[in-house]
Design a protein around this motif. Structure first.
Motif, PDB file in Angstrom:
ATOM      1  N   ARG A 132       1.002  -1.191   0.036  1.00 50.81           N
ATOM      2  CA  ARG A 132       0.403   0.205   0.114  1.00 50.81           C
ATOM      3  C   ARG A 132       0.439   1.128   0.103  1.00 50.81           C
ATOM      4  O   ARG A 132       0.804   2.417  -0.859  1.00 50.81           O
ATOM      5  CB  ARG A 132      -0.708  -0.159   1.540  1.00 50.81           C
ATOM      6  CG  ARG A 132      -1.776  -1.132   1.408  1.00 50.81           C
ATOM      7  CD  ARG A 132      -2.869  -1.041   2.259  1.00 50.81           C
ATOM      8  NE  ARG A 132      -3.634  -2.389   2.534  1.00 50.81           N
ATOM      9  CZ  ARG A 132      -4.582  -2.411   3.522  1.00 50.81           C
ATOM     10  NH1 ARG A 132      -4.412  -2.478   4.678  1.00 50.81           N
ATOM     11  NH2 ARG A 132      -5.516  -3.498   3.316  1.00 50.81           N
ATOM     12  N   ALA A 133       2.143   1.379   0.519  1.00 50.24           N
ATOM     13  CA  ALA A 133       3.192   2.413   0.846  1.00 50.24           C
ATOM     14  C   ALA A 133       3.504   2.383  -0.712  1.00 50.24           C
ATOM     15  O   ALA A 133       3.450   3.385  -0.645  1.00 50.24           O
ATOM     16  CB  ALA A 133       4.292   2.266   1.623  1.00 50.24           C
ATOM     17  N   ARG A 134       3.788   1.313  -1.985  1.00 50.21           N
ATOM     18  CA  ARG A 134       4.820   1.461  -2.415  1.00 50.21           C
ATOM     19  C   ARG A 134       3.216   2.445  -3.326  1.00 50.21           C
ATOM     20  O   ARG A 134       3.444   2.957  -4.682  1.00 50.21           O
ATOM     21  CB  ARG A 134       4.774   0.502  -3.020  1.00 50.21           C
ATOM     22  CG  ARG A 134       5.820   0.158  -4.420  1.00 50.21           C
ATOM     23  CD  ARG A 134       6.022  -0.957  -4.862  1.00 50.21           C
ATOM     24  NE  ARG A 134       6.050  -1.346  -6.295  1.00 50.21           N
ATOM     25  CZ  ARG A 134       6.850  -2.792  -7.141  1.00 50.21           C
ATOM     26  NH1 ARG A 134       6.239  -3.977  -6.421  1.00 50.21           N
ATOM     27  NH2 ARG A 134       6.754  -2.346  -8.534  1.00 50.21           N
ATOM     28  N   GLN A 135       2.074   1.648  -3.584  1.00 46.35           N
ATOM     29  CA  GLN A 135       0.542   2.143  -4.136  1.00 46.35           C
ATOM     30  C   GLN A 135       0.874   3.813  -4.395  1.00 46.35           C
ATOM     31  O   GLN A 135       0.935   4.544  -5.069  1.00 46.35           O
ATOM     32  CB  GLN A 135      -0.080   1.626  -3.742  1.00 46.35           C
ATOM     33  CG  GLN A 135       0.068   0.147  -4.793  1.00 46.35           C
ATOM     34  CD  GLN A 135      -0.866  -0.915  -4.895  1.00 46.35           C
ATOM     35  OE1 GLN A 135      -2.591  -0.654  -3.839  1.00 46.35           O
ATOM     36  NE2 GLN A 135      -1.957  -1.313  -5.529  1.00 46.35           N
ATOM     37  N   ALA A 136       1.147   4.368  -2.955  1.00 48.50           N
ATOM     38  CA  ALA A 136      -0.033   5.511  -2.312  1.00 48.50           C
ATOM     39  C   ALA A 136       1.499   6.073  -2.662  1.00 48.50           C
ATOM     40  O   ALA A 136       1.294   7.309  -3.975  1.00 48.50           O
ATOM     41  CB  ALA A 136       0.544   5.604  -1.497  1.00 48.50           C
ATOM     42  N   ARG A 137       3.526   5.795  -3.151  1.00 47.09           N
ATOM     43  CA  ARG A 137       3.758   6.971  -3.314  1.00 47.09           C
ATOM     44  C   ARG A 137       3.941   6.796  -4.953  1.00 47.09           C
ATOM     45  O   ARG A 137       4.092   7.936  -5.522  1.00 47.09           O
ATOM     46  CB  ARG A 137       5.531   5.936  -3.172  1.00 47.09           C
ATOM     47  CG  ARG A 137       5.628   6.084  -1.320  1.00 47.09           C
ATOM     48  CD  ARG A 137       6.961   6.225  -1.358  1.00 47.09           C
ATOM     49  NE  ARG A 137       7.047   4.386  -1.905  1.00 47.09           N
ATOM     50  CZ  ARG A 137       7.263   2.744  -0.384  1.00 47.09           C
ATOM     51  NH1 ARG A 137       6.850   3.542   0.599  1.00 47.09           N
ATOM     52  NH2 ARG A 137       7.990   2.421  -0.830  1.00 47.09           N
ATOM     53  N   ALA A 138       3.679   5.158  -5.488  1.00 44.07           N
ATOM     54  CA  ALA A 138       3.718   5.439  -7.173  1.00 44.07           C
ATOM     55  C   ALA A 138       2.544   6.719  -7.543  1.00 44.07           C
ATOM     56  O   ALA A 138       2.368   7.599  -8.243  1.00 44.07           O
ATOM     57  CB  ALA A 138       3.072   4.416  -7.387  1.00 44.07           C
ATOM     58  N   GLN A 143       0.788  12.260  -9.376  1.00 40.62           N
ATOM     59  CA  GLN A 143       0.096  13.325  -9.312  1.00 40.62           C
ATOM     60  C   GLN A 143       0.858  14.792  -9.806  1.00 40.62           C
ATOM     61  O   GLN A 143       0.316  15.721  -9.700  1.00 40.62           O
ATOM     62  CB  GLN A 143      -0.236  13.324  -7.851  1.00 40.62           C
ATOM     63  CG  GLN A 143      -2.048  12.946  -7.979  1.00 40.62           C
ATOM     64  CD  GLN A 143      -2.737  12.519  -6.127  1.00 40.62           C
ATOM     65  OE1 GLN A 143      -2.188  12.547  -5.732  1.00 40.62           O
ATOM     66  NE2 GLN A 143      -3.967  11.334  -6.864  1.00 40.62           N
ATOM     67  N   VAL A 144       2.209  14.047  -8.741  1.00 37.41           N
ATOM     68  CA  VAL A 144       2.873  15.218  -8.320  1.00 37.41           C
ATOM     69  C   VAL A 144       3.762  15.778 -10.205  1.00 37.41           C
ATOM     70  O   VAL A 144       3.806  16.777 -10.795  1.00 37.41           O
ATOM     71  CB  VAL A 144       4.194  15.002  -7.229  1.00 37.41           C
ATOM     72  CG1 VAL A 144       5.918  16.228  -7.844  1.00 37.41           C
ATOM     73  CG2 VAL A 144       3.764  15.144  -6.812  1.00 37.41           C
ATOM     74  N   GLY A 145       4.079  14.421 -10.763  1.00 40.82           N
ATOM     75  CA  GLY A 145       3.805  14.965 -11.990  1.00 40.82           C
ATOM     76  C   GLY A 145       3.427  15.498 -13.351  1.00 40.82           C
ATOM     77  O   GLY A 145       3.841  16.178 -13.981  1.00 40.82           O
ATOM     78  N   ALA A 146       2.112  15.421 -12.958  1.00 44.78           N
ATOM     79  CA  ALA A 146       1.113  16.016 -13.475  1.00 44.78           C
ATOM     80  C   ALA A 146       1.074  17.137 -13.078  1.00 44.78           C
ATOM     81  O   ALA A 146       0.286  18.175 -14.206  1.00 44.78           O
ATOM     82  CB  ALA A 146      -0.319  14.980 -13.204  1.00 44.78           C
ATOM     83  N   VAL A 147       0.830  17.879 -11.468  1.00 42.90           N
ATOM     84  CA  VAL A 147       0.959  19.123 -11.557  1.00 42.90           C
ATOM     85  C   VAL A 147       2.149  19.566 -12.091  1.00 42.90           C
ATOM     86  O   VAL A 147       2.039  21.324 -13.242  1.00 42.90           O
ATOM     87  CB  VAL A 147       0.933  19.085 -10.150  1.00 42.90           C
ATOM     88  CG1 VAL A 147       1.441  21.208  -9.520  1.00 42.90           C
ATOM     89  CG2 VAL A 147      -0.595  18.968  -9.371  1.00 42.90           C
ATOM     90  N   ILE A 148       3.022  19.291 -12.108  1.00 44.69           N
ATOM     91  CA  ILE A 148       4.472  19.722 -12.800  1.00 44.69           C
ATOM     92  C   ILE A 148       4.020  20.331 -13.815  1.00 44.69           C
ATOM     93  O   ILE A 148       4.868  21.409 -14.569  1.00 44.69           O
ATOM     94  CB  ILE A 148       5.858  18.866 -12.933  1.00 44.69           C
ATOM     95  CG1 ILE A 148       6.029  18.746 -11.177  1.00 44.69           C
ATOM     96  CG2 ILE A 148       7.185  19.097 -13.582  1.00 44.69           C
ATOM     97  CD1 ILE A 148       7.136  17.727 -10.116  1.00 44.69           C
TER      98      ILE A 148
END
Length: 397
Positions: A132-138, A143-148
């Motif tokens: 779950r942590a891996r999925q959350a990080r991915a 989302q960060v890449g989309a915002v950038i």
């Protein structure tokens, strides 16, 4: 002759003006109709595209919700069923061990099984947490890449718009400065040319005037001819002045007539637009009044239904009756009505969902429904019962 010419010219001018007026009104009507059609077409295309987009989005949301509910229900049922199978298998193994081995070995085996279960559970919890942590990080990275990317695009668009505005402003300033310099140069050349021409005209006119004066002093016949020419020029000047005044008066009369016609047309347009706007507003008010009457009628019907409702027809009473019935099955038709009642009540009320998870002596209505589902066969009534039970479990989950 002058009166006839005046009448004929006035008639011709009026006929030409009427022809022009009719053509102008025709072109205006056609152009306004064309603009209205274009506007309605653009509005229709925008509304159709918006409707299609909203329909696609809503259908996607509904399908995703239904799929998620079915997936969660399937997982819940699988987990429960596998748990039941594991418990049954463990009970059979335990009973066989109790019959074959001694009590001490059975106790040691149970301790080892418990320790193994705890290790497996801790390992499973650790793996689940890591996954779950891996999925959350991915997801966070996506989302960060989309915002950038969005920020980069917006900033680039803002910078390009600023550069374009600055470039257009510089080009406009350059054009204005060049026009000003060219105007100054042209004016300087014009003043120089006018000064030269004025000087040449003054010199030539002075020379001609001196020659004419000397000739007038020497020749009496030339003086008489010069006087006659002056009289003729004066008559021509007066005739030209009369023609100019006549033309000006005709222009003034035609302009006043055009202004009156234009004012009348504007007045007619104003009254017609006011009449049309009032009709449109009245139609809107009529439709709104009809909607309000329909809403009032619906509200009155709801109030009458609430007043005529009985206590035994409430969701809580119907849910309790259906729960009591599923513990004592007597008829398939009544069983179908009971499970349908549970489906409706759990879909509409969260209290009924909570009541489905409560039970006496460790047996809950949910467990009874699952047990009932496992006892059903492939007949059509039983298939309907299983489908309704699955919907009820989805509502409870």
């Amino acid at each position: 002759a002058l009166v006839i010419q005046t009448r004929v010219r006035g008639w011709l001018t009026r006929r030409k003006f009427v022809t022009h007026l009719v053509g102008t009104l025709t072109v205006q009507r056609w152009w306004r109709a064309t603009l209205a059609a274009r506007k309605q077409r653009r509005q229709f295309l925008v509304e159709r595209q918006s409707t299609v987009t909203l329909q696609a989005w809503w259908r996607q949301v509904v399908a995703r919700r239904q799929f998620c509910r079915q997936l969660a229900a399937g997982r819940t049922l699988q987990g429960w069923w596998r748990t039941q199978l594991a418990w049954r298998r463990m009970a059979r193994v335990r009973w066989a061990v109790l019959m074959v081995q001694r009590r001490w070995r059975a106790r040691q085996e149970s301790r080892r099984q418990q320790a193994r279960y705890i290790r497996l559970r801790s390992a499973a919890v650790t793996v689940q947490a890591w996954w779950r942590a891996r999925q959350a990080r991915a997801m966070f990275k996506v989302q960060v890449g989309a915002v950038i990317v969005m920020q980069k695009w917006v900033r680039g668009w803002s910078a390009r718009r600023f550069v374009e505005r600055k470039k257009s402003a510089l080009v406009a300033l350059q054009k204005a400065i060049r026009r000003l310099a060219m105007a100054k140069r042209c004016r300087k050349e014009f003043l120089e040319s006018r000064r030269i021409m004025t000087g040449l005209q003054a010199r030539s006119r002075g020379l001609l005037a001196r020659r004419r004066f000397l000739r007038l002093q020497d020749d009496q016949e030339y003086r008489e001819q010069f006087r006659r020419e002056a009289v003729v020029r004066e008559g021509e000047r007066r005739q030209q002045a009369a023609k100019t005044i006549t033309q000006v008066m005709r222009v003034v009369v035609e302009r006043r007539r055009f202004i009156r016609v234009k004012k009348a047309a504007t007045t007619i347009q104003k009254y017609w637009r006011g009449h049309w706007h009032r009709n449109v507003e009245m139609a809107k008010w009529t439709s709104l009044a009809n909607r309000l009457s329909v809403i009032s009628e619906i509200r009155l019907r709801l109030e009458e239904a609430n007043a005529a409702a009985k206590p035994e027809d409430s969701l809580g009473a119907r849910t309790a009756s259906a729960i009591d019935y599923i513990f004592a099955i007597k008829d398939v038709a009544q069983l179908i009505c009971a499970v349908k009642t549970l489906d409706v009540s759990t879909r509409l009320s969260i209290d009924c969902c909570k009541k489905m998870t409560e039970g006496l002596s460790g047996v809950t209505p949910v467990a009874q429904l699952v047990s009932l589902m496992t006892r059903c066969n492939r007949s059509v009534p039983h298939m309907e019962v299983v489908s309704t039970i699955l919907d009820t479990l989805l509502n409870v989950s």
